[in-house]
Write a protein that holds these residues in place. Structure first.
Motif, mmCIF file in Angstrom:
data_model
loop_
_atom_site.group_PDB
_atom_site.id
_atom_site.type_symbol
_atom_site.label_atom_id
_atom_site.label_comp_id
_atom_site.label_asym_id
_atom_site.label_seq_id
_atom_site.Cartn_x
_atom_site.Cartn_y
_atom_site.Cartn_z
ATOM 1 N N ASN A 2 -8.043 -12.431 15.469
ATOM 2 C CA ASN A 2 -8.964 -11.923 14.287
ATOM 3 C C ASN A 2 -10.319 -12.560 14.137
ATOM 4 O O ASN A 2 -10.465 -13.966 14.182
ATOM 5 C CB ASN A 2 -8.110 -12.144 13.112
ATOM 6 C CG ASN A 2 -8.771 -11.308 12.008
ATOM 7 O OD1 ASN A 2 -9.963 -10.760 11.807
ATOM 8 N ND2 ASN A 2 -7.701 -10.670 10.952
ATOM 9 N N PRO A 3 -11.296 -11.978 14.078
ATOM 10 C CA PRO A 3 -12.815 -12.327 14.014
ATOM 11 C C PRO A 3 -13.063 -12.872 12.780
ATOM 12 O O PRO A 3 -14.128 -13.780 12.538
ATOM 13 C CB PRO A 3 -13.710 -11.354 14.540
ATOM 14 C CG PRO A 3 -12.985 -10.079 14.263
ATOM 15 C CD PRO A 3 -11.659 -10.345 14.380
ATOM 16 N N ASN A 19 -6.601 -19.735 11.820
ATOM 17 C CA ASN A 19 -7.126 -19.057 12.830
ATOM 18 C C ASN A 19 -8.258 -19.831 13.293
ATOM 19 O O ASN A 19 -8.815 -20.522 12.471
ATOM 20 C CB ASN A 19 -7.216 -17.431 13.049
ATOM 21 C CG ASN A 19 -8.244 -17.266 12.108
ATOM 22 O OD1 ASN A 19 -8.760 -17.575 11.202
ATOM 23 N ND2 ASN A 19 -8.411 -15.645 12.090
ATOM 24 N N ALA A 20 -8.687 -19.630 14.190
ATOM 25 C CA ALA A 20 -9.900 -20.207 15.081
ATOM 26 C C ALA A 20 -11.273 -19.882 13.952
ATOM 27 O O ALA A 20 -12.219 -20.768 13.718
ATOM 28 C CB ALA A 20 -10.240 -19.993 16.479
ATOM 29 N N ALA A 21 -11.174 -18.426 13.694
ATOM 30 C CA ALA A 21 -12.383 -18.230 12.623
ATOM 31 C C ALA A 21 -12.504 -18.869 11.420
ATOM 32 O O ALA A 21 -13.394 -18.748 10.579
ATOM 33 C CB ALA A 21 -12.477 -16.568 12.517
ATOM 34 N N ALA A 22 -11.435 -19.660 10.926
ATOM 35 C CA ALA A 22 -11.404 -20.326 9.727
ATOM 36 C C ALA A 22 -11.707 -21.426 9.719
ATOM 37 O O ALA A 22 -11.881 -22.263 8.984
ATOM 38 C CB ALA A 22 -9.840 -20.286 9.303
ATOM 39 N N ALA A 23 -12.468 -21.885 10.965
ATOM 40 C CA ALA A 23 -13.186 -23.314 11.111
ATOM 41 C C ALA A 23 -13.923 -23.711 9.967
ATOM 42 O O ALA A 23 -14.005 -24.823 9.696
ATOM 43 C CB ALA A 23 -13.567 -23.474 12.665
ATOM 44 N N PRO A 24 -14.969 -22.848 9.519
ATOM 45 C CA PRO A 24 -16.023 -23.081 8.651
ATOM 46 C C PRO A 24 -15.380 -23.432 7.273
ATOM 47 O O PRO A 24 -15.778 -24.379 6.596
ATOM 48 C CB PRO A 24 -17.034 -21.755 8.448
ATOM 49 C CG PRO A 24 -16.698 -21.356 9.859
ATOM 50 C CD PRO A 24 -15.301 -21.573 10.197
ATOM 51 N N SER A 31 -10.684 -30.429 5.606
ATOM 52 C CA SER A 31 -9.074 -30.433 5.693
ATOM 53 C C SER A 31 -8.948 -29.942 7.065
ATOM 54 O O SER A 31 -9.653 -29.420 7.983
ATOM 55 C CB SER A 31 -8.485 -29.810 4.708
ATOM 56 O OG SER A 31 -7.085 -29.962 4.765
ATOM 57 N N GLU A 32 -7.493 -29.623 7.523
ATOM 58 C CA GLU A 32 -6.935 -29.049 8.708
ATOM 59 C C GLU A 32 -5.836 -28.639 8.504
ATOM 60 O O GLU A 32 -4.958 -29.067 7.446
ATOM 61 C CB GLU A 32 -7.138 -30.146 9.817
ATOM 62 C CG GLU A 32 -6.490 -31.287 9.632
ATOM 63 C CD GLU A 32 -6.525 -32.195 10.762
ATOM 64 O OE1 GLU A 32 -5.618 -33.021 11.056
ATOM 65 O OE2 GLU A 32 -7.594 -32.378 11.312
#
Length: 396
Positions: A2-3, A19-24, A31-32
């Motif tokens: 999912n973008p 997901n990767a798009a949630a990095a910001p 956190s992580e």
């Protein structure tokens, strides 16, 4: 895959998935996955659990903005956060607000009367202070009324013509129309207008500049120039107007005729000194210099020059035309042909000489009496005839 950001958070604020798009977002929370969100967002998530309904929040992460939908999943102890990058939309909104603010400032601070009206019926949607000053209506009195209700158009047909022209795609720029103020004063205004779309309505943005004073001044100037030209045309003396360098700007018919020309336009652009004999040039130039330096008036007798080389006696009187600040801007010269007067003066001198010679030859005594000074004047023969002198009798 999912973008857009997707994050799962449990009731304790622990991040279960991202997901990767949630990095910001993870960076924003510091956190992580496996750790808790920030204290603020833990409270936000707890509130969503308590209400049991989805809630939407915005997160500004550095140079990006996300709209986050927090959706509690029924029958579970977690909620899902679905993020949507709205950075571009926010930038457009900011640009739009900035544009609207600039427009509002320009609209309300313009020295010209500005109105925004519905094209269909002329209802006023917005007016600026300059319009209120010009029309005499306050915003409360003007808004939601049509221009016809207020009687703003001295000739309503002029507005209909403008609306028609705009509908046909024609430009309306500085078109002169007659308007009426609240007090009933009819004035001439230059109106420029264009159509704008607001919602589903066609509107007209108009700018009105009151040019009544300028038109009155222009009419007065034309009348003054007409009177001025009448004086030029009627004067038997030659009248010439030149710039400060001596170039002729305007000349009367009498001046043209005097200097041997058929049309006064033939003198325009020429130098005033072209019409003076070379022997008198220095004297003429000195007089003009004195006029410009001291302000005049000046007067001088000179010899004028015609195209065929013929010279004639003239008397020239000069004065400066000044601006509102008293500065010289033009030179006006009034020239009179004094040839006949000079010839009469010469003939009188010749006659006096001839009379004096005749009296001398006839050895005749001659006397004159001046009534104003009660004085007798005798010639020498008078004293010889009576064997006396002026000293002896106290005469002259």
């Amino acid at each position: 895959e999912n973008p857009s950001p997707v994050v799962r958070i449990n009731r304790d604020g622990l991040i279960l998935f991202a997901n990767a798009a949630a990095a910001p977002l993870l960076k924003f929370w510091g956190s992580e996955v496996g750790l808790s969100v920030s204290t603020e967002w833990r409270d936000i998530c707890a509130g969503v659990y308590t209400v049991g309904k989805s809630s939407e929040k915005e997160i500004a992460c550095s140079d990006r903005v996300f709209s986050c939908l927090l959706a509690p999943i029924q029958g579970t102890d977690y909620l899902n956060l679905y993020g949507r990058d709205i950075t571009a939309a926010k930038q457009i909104e900011a640009a739009l607000r900035d544009s609207e603010e600039k427009f509002a400032k320009a609209f309300h601070t313009s020295p010209y009367a500005l109105t925004l009206t519905l094209a269909a019926d002329g209802k006023l949607l917005e007016v600026n202070p300059a319009f209120c000053n010009l029309s005499g209506y306050s915003p409360a009195e003007a808004l939601d009324h049509t221009t016809f209700d207020l009687g703003l158009w001295a000739d309503p047909e002029e507005r209909r013509n403008i609306v028609t022209a705009l509908a046909q795609g024609q430009a309306v720029i500085n078109q002169e129309c007659r308007f009426r103020s609240r007090e009933g004063r009819v004035f001439v205004g230059q109106i420029s207008a264009q159509t704008v779309r607001i919602g589903s309505e066609n509107c007209i943005l108009s700018c009105i500049n009151d040019v009544s004073a300028q038109k009155e001044a222009a009419d007065a100037l034309r009348a003054s120039e007409e009177r001025y030209r009448s004086i030029l045309n009627a004067s038997p003396d030659g009248i010439t107007i030149a710039d400060l360098e001596g170039h002729i700007l305007m000349s009367s018919p009498s001046a043209a005729t005097m200097f041997g020309y058929s049309q006064s336009d033939e003198l325009v652009g020429r130098q005033i000194f072209e019409f003076i004999v070379p022997a008198d040039l220095e004297k003429a130039q000195a007089k003009i210099a004195a006029l410009l330096q001291n302000g005049g008036p000046v007067s001088e007798e000179l010899l004028g020059l015609q195209p065929d080389g013929k010279s004639f006696a003239i008397e020239v009187n000069g004065e400066c035309i000044r601006d509102a600040h008293g500065r010289p801007v033009h030179i006006v010269l009034v020239t009179r042909d004094i040839t006949a007067r000079k010839q009469a003066e010469a003939a009188l001198r010749d006659s006096e000489v001839q009379l004096s010679n005749a009296l001398e030859m006839a050895h005749a005594g001659h006397w004159e009496y001046d009534i104003a000074s009660d004085t007798f004047t005798f010639n020498d023969n008078f004293y010889r005839i009576f064997h006396t002198t002026a000293r002896q009798v106290g005469g002259y």
